[in-house]
Design a protein around this motif. Structure first.
Motif, short mmCIF file in Angstrom:
data_model
loop_
_atom_site.label_atom_id
_atom_site.label_comp_id
_atom_site.label_asym_id
_atom_site.label_seq_id
_atom_site.Cartn_x
_atom_site.Cartn_y
_atom_site.Cartn_z
N ALA A 53 0.86 -1.23 -0.13
CA ALA A 53 -0.02 -0.01 -0.17
C ALA A 53 0.96 1.30 0.08
O ALA A 53 0.65 2.34 -0.73
N MET A 54 1.86 1.28 0.77
CA MET A 54 2.75 2.35 0.91
C MET A 54 3.55 2.62 -0.61
O MET A 54 3.85 3.59 -1.19
N GLN A 55 4.08 1.50 -1.26
CA GLN A 55 4.61 1.51 -2.45
C GLN A 55 3.55 2.10 -3.55
O GLN A 55 3.84 3.06 -4.31
N LEU A 56 2.33 1.85 -3.54
CA LEU A 56 1.20 2.27 -4.43
C LEU A 56 1.25 4.02 -4.12
O LEU A 56 0.99 4.71 -5.21
N ARG A 57 1.34 4.21 -2.91
CA ARG A 57 1.30 5.76 -2.59
C ARG A 57 2.42 6.55 -3.14
O ARG A 57 2.34 7.34 -3.95
N LEU A 58 3.59 5.79 -3.05
CA LEU A 58 4.82 6.22 -3.87
C LEU A 58 4.67 6.42 -5.30
O LEU A 58 5.32 7.20 -5.75
N MET A 59 4.22 5.30 -6.00
CA MET A 59 4.24 5.25 -7.23
C MET A 59 3.27 6.52 -7.69
O MET A 59 3.45 7.11 -8.67
N LYS A 60 2.05 6.43 -7.02
CA LYS A 60 1.13 7.52 -7.53
C LYS A 60 1.35 9.03 -7.36
O LYS A 60 1.15 9.84 -8.38
N ASN A 61 2.14 9.10 -6.39
CA ASN A 61 2.90 10.67 -6.22
C ASN A 61 4.18 10.87 -6.89
O ASN A 61 4.63 11.97 -7.04
N ALA A 62 4.54 10.00 -7.50
CA ALA A 62 5.99 10.14 -8.20
C ALA A 62 5.89 10.66 -9.51
O ALA A 62 5.04 10.74 -10.29
N THR A 63 6.86 11.62 -9.92
CA THR A 63 6.91 12.26 -11.16
C THR A 63 8.14 12.09 -11.93
O THR A 63 9.18 11.71 -11.10
N GLY A 64 8.22 12.32 -13.27
CA GLY A 64 9.38 12.14 -14.17
C GLY A 64 9.81 10.76 -14.38
O GLY A 64 10.84 10.35 -14.87
N ILE A 65 8.92 9.63 -13.99
CA ILE A 65 9.31 8.29 -14.23
C ILE A 65 8.56 7.67 -15.23
O ILE A 65 7.19 7.72 -15.08
N PRO A 66 9.10 7.05 -16.24
CA PRO A 66 8.12 6.61 -17.33
C PRO A 66 7.25 5.67 -16.79
O PRO A 66 7.59 4.75 -15.95
N ASN A 67 6.14 5.29 -17.41
CA ASN A 67 4.97 4.78 -16.92
C ASN A 67 5.52 3.00 -16.55
O ASN A 67 5.63 2.47 -15.46
N HIS A 68 6.26 2.46 -17.83
CA HIS A 68 6.78 0.98 -17.53
C HIS A 68 7.83 0.86 -16.53
O HIS A 68 8.24 -0.31 -16.18
N ALA A 69 8.63 1.92 -16.26
CA ALA A 69 9.83 1.97 -15.22
C ALA A 69 9.44 1.68 -13.96
O ALA A 69 10.31 1.34 -13.21
N PHE A 70 8.23 1.87 -13.71
CA PHE A 70 7.88 1.41 -12.04
C PHE A 70 7.85 -0.23 -12.07
O PHE A 70 7.85 -0.51 -11.05
N SER A 71 7.97 -0.86 -13.08
CA SER A 71 8.31 -2.24 -12.92
C SER A 71 9.52 -2.56 -12.14
O SER A 71 9.45 -3.64 -11.41
N ARG A 72 10.36 -1.76 -12.14
CA ARG A 72 11.61 -1.94 -11.28
C ARG A 72 11.41 -1.71 -9.91
O ARG A 72 11.86 -2.69 -9.14
N HIS A 73 10.51 -0.63 -9.64
CA HIS A 73 10.44 -0.59 -8.32
C HIS A 73 9.46 -1.76 -7.44
O HIS A 73 9.79 -2.30 -6.30
N TYR A 74 8.54 -2.21 -8.11
CA TYR A 74 7.88 -3.36 -7.94
C TYR A 74 8.79 -4.58 -7.76
O TYR A 74 8.83 -5.38 -6.75
N ALA A 75 9.64 -4.88 -8.79
CA ALA A 75 10.40 -6.10 -8.58
C ALA A 75 11.50 -6.02 -7.54
O ALA A 75 11.51 -7.12 -6.92
N TYR A 76 11.96 -4.83 -7.61
CA TYR A 76 13.36 -4.95 -6.45
C TYR A 76 12.72 -4.82 -5.18
O TYR A 76 13.41 -5.50 -4.18
N ALA A 77 11.82 -4.12 -4.95
CA ALA A 77 11.20 -4.02 -3.62
C ALA A 77 10.63 -5.65 -3.17
O ALA A 77 11.04 -6.04 -1.80
N GLY A 78 10.11 -6.25 -4.18
CA GLY A 78 9.69 -7.81 -3.73
C GLY A 78 10.97 -8.71 -3.35
O GLY A 78 10.78 -9.42 -2.60
N ILE A 79 11.79 -8.75 -4.11
CA ILE A 79 13.04 -9.42 -4.00
C ILE A 79 13.68 -8.99 -2.58
O ILE A 79 14.16 -9.75 -1.74
N ALA A 80 13.77 -7.65 -2.25
CA ALA A 80 14.35 -7.33 -0.90
C ALA A 80 13.48 -7.80 0.21
O ALA A 80 13.98 -8.56 1.28
#
Length: 445
Positions: A53-80
């Protein structure tokens, strides 16, 4: 409600594998320590649920990041998250050995005791700070507050030395994962690019006529070794500007459909627009978040679902962009205006600034759905509330596979993709998801 048929019929070997894999979560002999209450399988996935839920908040509010690039945030957070608790899960090597070049993880100190939810809490706080360095002050404060609230809760349940051990291990894991992420090639994905020119090739689309977005995204390193093997799309339909040709007829389906869209089709397209919203990868973080809230899995299963579904989204998009810039196929809006001569035609939604084939929405969605279908298929009916906050009605589906199918089809109704691009993307994502679920050579339970 969408179609109930599955994305694909799994191979017999995959069925047997997944059956064994799911049993592992309930088997002390496979995944748990003898004292189940001391293993990640002995805790609920509350910490994972709240951090998604927190990551969704960060994604929703982030600027300057291409749409598909949020795949990295998703993947690396899950792996961590997964790797912060993996040493407490027997058989975890099956997953850890899949990561493509992640060789700097700290091993568990056998003489130390860990409180596993605290490990995951520290890892997720650290990786989100690292992946969202430009978050607003309010969002950074929210990250701190969530981490501190969990730590206060956990201190009521374990001793201070265990908390220290857990926080240190979680942070070290996140640091290792983030350092690995920095070498995946994403920094070079927008390097100078000269697009090829010629008949039937992609060119910047109206109204913005923006240059090609992340043309080298397909060169990024997948997070799972071997995940995109065999996932390359076949060549698209042969281009033709001739009226009555198969290509011409394919384009007319987009044009004709756009002129008779039903309210339901418009609602579908809007629901899967995702920008503005939580991003397309973020939409699947939201689906995972909701699945965790419904299924109430163990910490072990929740973290694994986060890691593997994120990996599927990330790696499917790498495969997708590799093909997009390999084939450089023209978008519908360009063909319709320039070849059919309908200069006033416009898609229902704006066209992204990258080539047509295959559909990225389809690819990433099918990848995530293939993983989540195996892990949470018992949910049967799933209602997606991702965009309740934007005033959209929730949408219900009989399976995760059906969600992916609708996500892909929505891009046809939006006037963004040809139907063959949607189908090719779905098949590509399925293959990536199946590759990620397959048993890696040399790994075992």
């Amino acid at each position: 409600m969408t179609s109930t048929h599955k994305l694909s019929t799994p191979m017999p070997v995959l069925i047997a594998l997944v059956f064994t894999f799911l049993l592992a979560f309930n088997s002390c002999a496979k995944w748990d320590h003898p004292r189940k209450d001391e293993s990640p399988a002995g805790f609920k996935a509350d910490v994972i649920e709240k951090w998604t839920a927190m990551q969704l908040r960060l994604m929703k509010n982030a600027t300057g990041i291409p749409n598909h690039a949020f795949s990295r945030h998703y993947a690396y957070a899950g792996i961590a998250a997964w790797e912060s608790i993996a040493p407490g899960v027997r058989g975890h090597e099956w997953v850890t050995q899949k990561w493509n070049g992640l060789n700097s993880l700290a091993g568990k100190a056998h003489h130390r005791k860990y409180y596993w939810p605290a490990n995951a809490n520290a890892a997720l706080a650290s990786i989100n700070r690292a992946m969202f360095p430009n978050a607003s002050a309010a969002d950074k404060s929210a990250v701190d507050s969530l981490e501190n609230a969990f730590n206060e809760e956990f201190r009521q349940k374990t001793d201070e030395q265990t908390m220290t051990n857990s926080i240190q291990f979680g942070r070290q894991t996140a640091e290792a994962v983030f350092a690995w992420a920095q070498t995946d090639g994403a920094k070079d994905a927008s390097s100078p690019y000269t697009r090829p020119e010629g008949e039937g090739l992609w060119k910047p689309t109206p109204p913005a006529f923006a240059p090609a977005a992340t043309p080298y995204w397909g060169k990024n390193r997948p997070v799972v070794a071997g995940s995109i093997a065999g996932a390359q799309c076949p060549a698209p339909m042969a281009y033709s500007a001739a009226a009555g040709s198969p290509f011409y007829k394919m384009v007319l389906k987009v044009c004709d459909s756009s002129k008779v869209l039903t309210d339901g089709q418009k609602q579908m397209a809007q629901f899967w627009r995702d920008v503005p919203g939580v991003s397309s990868p973020g939409h699947w973080v939201s689906i995972l978040h909701q699945a965790l809230g419904i299924a109430k899995p163990s910490l072990a299963k929740g973290a694994l679902a986060y890691a593997l579904s994120g990996a599927a989204v990330n790696d499917a998009l790498i495969a997708c962009f590799k093909d997009k810039y390999k084939y450089n196929l023209v978008r519908p809006v360009t063909y319709i205006q320039e070849i059919t001569g309908d200069m006033i035609w416009a898609p229902y939604l704006g066209t992204p600034a990258h080539p047509e084939y295959p559909s990225a929405h389809s690819s990433l969605s099918a990848g995530a759905a293939t993983v989540l279908q195996e892990l949470f298929g018992e949910l049967h009916v799933f209602t997606d509330h991702t965009y309740d906050y934007m005033g959209f009605s929730p949408r219900s589906y009989p399976s995760f596979a059906a969600i992916a199918q609708e996500a892909g089809l929505s891009r046809f109704y939006a006037g963004i993709h040809y139907l063959p691009s949607v189908e090719a993307g779905l098949q590509q994502g399925i293959k990536v998801g199946e590759n990620i679920l397959e048993k890696h050579p040399g790994a075992g339970f």
